[in-house]
Design a protein around this motif. Structure first.
Motif, PDB file in Angstrom:
ATOM      1  N   ALA B 217       0.820  -1.206   0.000  1.00  0.00           N
ATOM      2  CA  ALA B 217       0.000   0.000   0.000  1.00  0.00           C
ATOM      3  C   ALA B 217       0.860   1.264   0.000  1.00  0.00           C
ATOM      4  CB  ALA B 217      -0.918  -0.011   1.208  1.00  0.00           C
ATOM      5  N   ASP B 218       2.076   1.141   0.522  1.00  0.00           N
ATOM      6  CA  ASP B 218       2.931   2.318   0.585  1.00  0.00           C
ATOM      7  C   ASP B 218       3.621   2.591  -0.742  1.00  0.00           C
ATOM      8  OD1 ASP B 218       2.297   2.574   3.256  1.00  0.00           O
ATOM      9  OD2 ASP B 218       3.847   1.134   3.810  1.00  0.00           O
ATOM     10  N   ALA B 219       3.532   1.648  -1.669  1.00  0.00           N
ATOM     11  CA  ALA B 219       4.293   1.779  -2.903  1.00  0.00           C
ATOM     12  C   ALA B 219       3.370   1.808  -4.105  1.00  0.00           C
ATOM     13  CB  ALA B 219       5.287   0.629  -3.014  1.00  0.00           C
ATOM     14  N   LEU B 220       2.237   2.458  -3.981  1.00  0.00           N
ATOM     15  CA  LEU B 220       1.318   2.530  -5.114  1.00  0.00           C
ATOM     16  C   LEU B 220       1.918   3.398  -6.208  1.00  0.00           C
ATOM     17  CD1 LEU B 220      -2.120   2.982  -3.332  1.00  0.00           C
ATOM     18  CD2 LEU B 220      -1.247   0.947  -4.467  1.00  0.00           C
ATOM     19  N   LEU B 221       1.684   2.996  -7.453  1.00  0.00           N
ATOM     20  CA  LEU B 221       2.138   3.784  -8.586  1.00  0.00           C
ATOM     21  C   LEU B 221       1.211   4.980  -8.770  1.00  0.00           C
ATOM     22  CD1 LEU B 221       2.779   0.959 -11.213  1.00  0.00           C
ATOM     23  CD2 LEU B 221       4.514   2.263  -9.982  1.00  0.00           C
ATOM     24  N   ALA B 222       1.744   5.998  -9.412  1.00  0.00           N
ATOM     25  CA  ALA B 222       0.863   7.070  -9.858  1.00  0.00           C
ATOM     26  C   ALA B 222      -0.071   6.474 -10.898  1.00  0.00           C
ATOM     27  CB  ALA B 222       1.682   8.204 -10.459  1.00  0.00           C
ATOM     28  N   PRO B 223      -1.321   6.915 -10.953  1.00  0.00           N
ATOM     29  CA  PRO B 223      -2.275   6.273 -11.860  1.00  0.00           C
ATOM     30  C   PRO B 223      -1.810   6.273 -13.315  1.00  0.00           C
ATOM     31  CG  PRO B 223      -3.214   8.265 -10.837  1.00  0.00           C
ATOM     32  CD  PRO B 223      -1.948   7.961 -10.124  1.00  0.00           C
ATOM     33  N   GLU B 224      -1.068   7.322 -13.707  1.00  0.00           N
ATOM     34  CA  GLU B 224      -0.584   7.377 -15.098  1.00  0.00           C
ATOM     35  C   GLU B 224       0.458   6.305 -15.366  1.00  0.00           C
ATOM     36  OE1 GLU B 224      -0.644   9.928 -13.039  1.00  0.00           O
ATOM     37  OE2 GLU B 224      -2.127  11.310 -13.880  1.00  0.00           O
ATOM     38  N   ARG B 225       1.160   5.883 -14.298  1.00  0.00           N
ATOM     39  CA  ARG B 225       2.229   4.898 -14.484  1.00  0.00           C
ATOM     40  C   ARG B 225       1.694   3.477 -14.525  1.00  0.00           C
ATOM     41  NH1 ARG B 225       7.154   6.577 -12.551  1.00  0.00           N
ATOM     42  NH2 ARG B 225       7.901   4.634 -13.448  1.00  0.00           N
ATOM     43  N   VAL B 226       0.461   3.307 -14.099  1.00  0.00           N
ATOM     44  CA  VAL B 226      -0.088   1.954 -14.016  1.00  0.00           C
ATOM     45  C   VAL B 226      -0.308   1.367 -15.411  1.00  0.00           C
ATOM     46  CG1 VAL B 226      -2.093   0.598 -13.278  1.00  0.00           C
ATOM     47  CG2 VAL B 226      -1.180   2.367 -11.781  1.00  0.00           C
ATOM     48  N   VAL B 227      -0.734   2.219 -16.325  1.00  0.00           N
ATOM     49  CA  VAL B 227      -1.076   1.732 -17.666  1.00  0.00           C
ATOM     50  C   VAL B 227      -0.119   2.344 -18.687  1.00  0.00           C
ATOM     51  CG1 VAL B 227      -2.870   1.567 -19.427  1.00  0.00           C
ATOM     52  CG2 VAL B 227      -3.488   1.493 -16.996  1.00  0.00           C
ATOM     53  N   GLU B 228       0.589   1.484 -19.400  1.00  0.00           N
ATOM     54  CA  GLU B 228       1.418   1.960 -20.508  1.00  0.00           C
ATOM     55  C   GLU B 228       0.618   1.850 -21.792  1.00  0.00           C
ATOM     56  OE1 GLU B 228       5.413   0.632 -21.169  1.00  0.00           O
ATOM     57  OE2 GLU B 228       5.734   0.517 -19.000  1.00  0.00           O
ATOM     58  N   LEU B 229       0.650   2.902 -22.579  1.00  0.00           N
ATOM     59  CA  LEU B 229      -0.136   2.932 -23.810  1.00  0.00           C
ATOM     60  C   LEU B 229       0.780   2.770 -25.022  1.00  0.00           C
ATOM     61  CD1 LEU B 229      -2.471   5.948 -22.944  1.00  0.00           C
ATOM     62  CD2 LEU B 229      -2.922   3.506 -22.655  1.00  0.00           C
ATOM     63  N   GLU B 230       0.378   1.895 -25.907  1.00  0.00           N
ATOM     64  CA  GLU B 230       1.129   1.730 -27.160  1.00  0.00           C
ATOM     65  C   GLU B 230       0.135   1.785 -28.305  1.00  0.00           C
ATOM     66  OE1 GLU B 230       3.146  -2.038 -27.047  1.00  0.00           O
ATOM     67  OE2 GLU B 230       3.601  -1.713 -24.922  1.00  0.00           O
TER      68      GLU B 230
END
Lengths: 222, 369
Positions: B217-230
């Motif tokens: 829980a202390d190491a959650l990604l920023a929401p933008e980093r969760v999904v990589e778009l290609e």
């Protein structure tokens, strides 16, 4: 975004409970569970147990003689609590800013009206910080009983039970006495003593009146 | 349909042996609202409101959807509130990284004294609002909580709610002077349960899901980093022909996003919106297959996880002039782990498109037989 797609109350509840039954059925279950005794569905109509001051909370407590107080009333006359020996005294600590005090104020006025003064007197100790607050409390409704002036409970703080946990900011400890209600018997002994209970608040002073009526009955039917 | 809920129902009708003890029997939660007090109750939508924050900008509760909200009612004269507010500020600082916002709402104080009070306290993390006329507080006051108090707004003072990312009340602790704890330890404990950290007893608070390794829980990604778009590169597209845009979502391990058809309407769906240039027309995007995510034994979410693709069929207008174009889109999603959800985000997608002259013989292809 989908902020506008907010689900209705009933369906949210049903979804959270994850029970695929219609909402009216759930409502029925609620009622039945509450109506059956011993299920934790206790009533909170304002007549439940308040924070009764017990000997475990230190002094003063029920059974002890109340500390004395000498304070000015709204006419500027010095009033001594011990001068009421011989009658029952309903003693209440109040401020103008506390909504619980405000809710109790009509009940205290009513007790003063209902009981014969030769048996029962109501004494209010106003502990507002300012004179303006004291005036505001008095102006709210006709107060025929003595409303003593005791800024920041400088004297009245002797009524705060000695081992009651101090929960307020340093310097605000006196606020623990706000909305405390006591019943003193004809000898000045404490027969009833509650501190504020915000969850089971007893604005009509039902419990205190119950004790008072019982004690008055004890005398009339020896 | 599973029989378990019926068994629970029957048990609660017969007595109460089999049903879970009410929440207010747990230490620190004695002040929890009871059903007989009336709404709002846990499971209800938190009553919406919009109020100005201390900086004058309006805050809408609905705008916090997607994250957890701790909502607390206060007044500057209220001695209980006065000792709680610094603990609320600390809670706001401690839980910010886990997607929790702490909103403290002053009830019925004047603006000047409230601002001075806040400045004197030096609060740093919480969001301070002012309910100037008490109307929000009144909506939150259950009608049969302290019914003998005629002015309803102060009834909620020193009360704390926890609102989940779907905007639903999960916890509602009324002021309880008999069990008063200014440190709000019980609120932190319940938040930890909701957010998925193990409770002190060692038992997982939120039922485990099928996903093996949720990030701490202390190491959650920023929401933008969760999904990589290609975006798959497009060959030049001749005018008057169709083409397909393929956007791949690479979702980080331990996370999922809600699918395009989430299991509850209040969940934020993954959505792709194209702002196509006038010479290009696109159909509705088609999403990949949703993955069931077992949140609790009773609730399975419709999600995307791992790698998933969104395809969109488009067509270049037959009379379009050849040349470079930009196909711009907006992808909205909400990423979650087993225990918590991040704020929903909308990200830009840009697809360079080269419109080519008509292919030789194209006229033959499109003409009717």
């Amino acid at each position: 975004m989908r902020a506008d797609l907010f689900v209705q109350r009933g369906s949210v509840r049903a979804a959270l409970l994850a029970v695929p039954v219609p909402v009216p059925v759930l409502a029925l279950v609620h009622v039945l569970v509450l109506a059956s005794p011993g299920c934790g569905g206790s009533s909170h109509s304002g007549t439940g147990p308040s924070v009764a001051v017990t000997p475990a909370m230190g002094h003063p407590h029920v059974g002890q003689v109340a500390p004395d107080l000498e304070l000015p009333d709204q006419e500027g006359q010095q009033v001594t609590l011990s001068s009421f020996r011989g009658v029952f005294v309903v003693l209440s600590f109040a401020t103008s800013w506390c909504p619980y005090s405000q809710a109790e104020q009509p009940s205290l006025a009513q007790i003063a009206r209902e009981y014969p003064p030769e048996d029962v007197r109501v004494v209010i100790v106003n502990v507002d910080e300012t004179e303006e607050g004291y005036r505001r409390y008095l102006a709210r409704m006709p107060m025929s009983m003595p409303v003593l002036r005791d800024a920041r409970a400088a004297r009245g703080r002797t009524f705060i039970p000695s081992r009651a946990p101090s929960r307020f900011r340093p310097g605000d400890e006196w606020k623990a006495i706000v909305t405390a209600n006591l019943l003193l018997d004809r000898e000045g002994r404490i027969r009833f003593f509650t501190l504020l209970d915000t969850l089971r608040f007893d604005a009509e002073l039902v419990q205190l009146r119950g004790t008072l009526d019982r004690l008055l009955d004890d005398r009339s039917t020896p | 349909m599973s029989l378990a809920p019926l068994v629970t129902l029957v048990a609660s009708l017969l007595g109460c042996g089999a049903s879970a003890p009410p929440i207010w029997t747990r230490p620190g939660l004695e002040g929890h609202v009871r059903p007989e007090m009336g709404p709002p109750q846990p499971g209800d939508a938190a009553p919406p409101f919009e109020l100005p924050a201390a900086d004058g900008r309006p805050f809408r509760l609905a705008s916090a959807r997607g994250g957890w909200v701790v909502l607390h009612f206060t007044a500057i004269w209220c001695p209980f509130c006065d000792v709680e507010i610094e603990h609320l500020d600390a809670l706001a600082g401690d839980y910010a990284a886990r997607g929790v916002r702490v909103v403290v709402m002053d009830v019925l104080d004047d603006a000047g004294p409230w601002q001075a009070y806040l400045a004197n306290l030096g609060v740093r993390h919480l969001l301070a609002l002012r309910d100037a006329d008490g109307s929000v507080a009144r909506r939150y006051a259950p009608p049969r909580a302290n019914p003998s108090i005629p002015e309803r707004a102060p009834v909620v003072l020193a009360s704390t709610l926890v609102v989940d990312p779907a905007g639903v009340i999960r916890l509602y602790l009324l002021s309880d002077s008999a069990h008063f704890d200014p440190s709000l330890a019980a609120v932190r404990r319940e938040l930890d349960r909701f957010l998925g950290r193990r409770s002190p007893s060692g038992a997982p608070a939120v039922p485990p899901s099928e996903v093996p390794a949720a990030p701490g829980a202390d190491a959650l990604l920023a929401p933008e980093r969760v999904v990589e778009l290609e975006v798959a590169e497009l060959p030049p597209v001749p005018v008057g022909t169709g083409f397909e845009v393929r956007l791949t979502l690479q979702i980080a391990d331990g996370y999922h996003v809600m699918s395009d058809h989430p299991s509850r309407p209040s969940y934020i769906a993954t959505a792709l919106q194209w702002d196509a240039p006038s010479s290009v027309a696109c159909e509705a995007p088609r999403f990949g297959e949703a993955v069931p995510f077992v949140l609790t034994p009773e609730e399975t979410l419709s999600t995307f996880a791992g790698s998933t693709a969104v395809t969109t069929r488009c067509r270049v207008d037959p009379v379009a002039a050849p040349g470079p174009r930009r196909l711009a889109g907006r992808l909205t999603y909400q990423a979650c782990t087993t225990g918590s959800c991040l704020f929903p985000v909308t990200r830009a997608v840009v697809v360079p498109l080269e419109v080519a002259p008509p292919a030789p013989g194209a006229a033959t292809v499109v003409s009717p037989p």
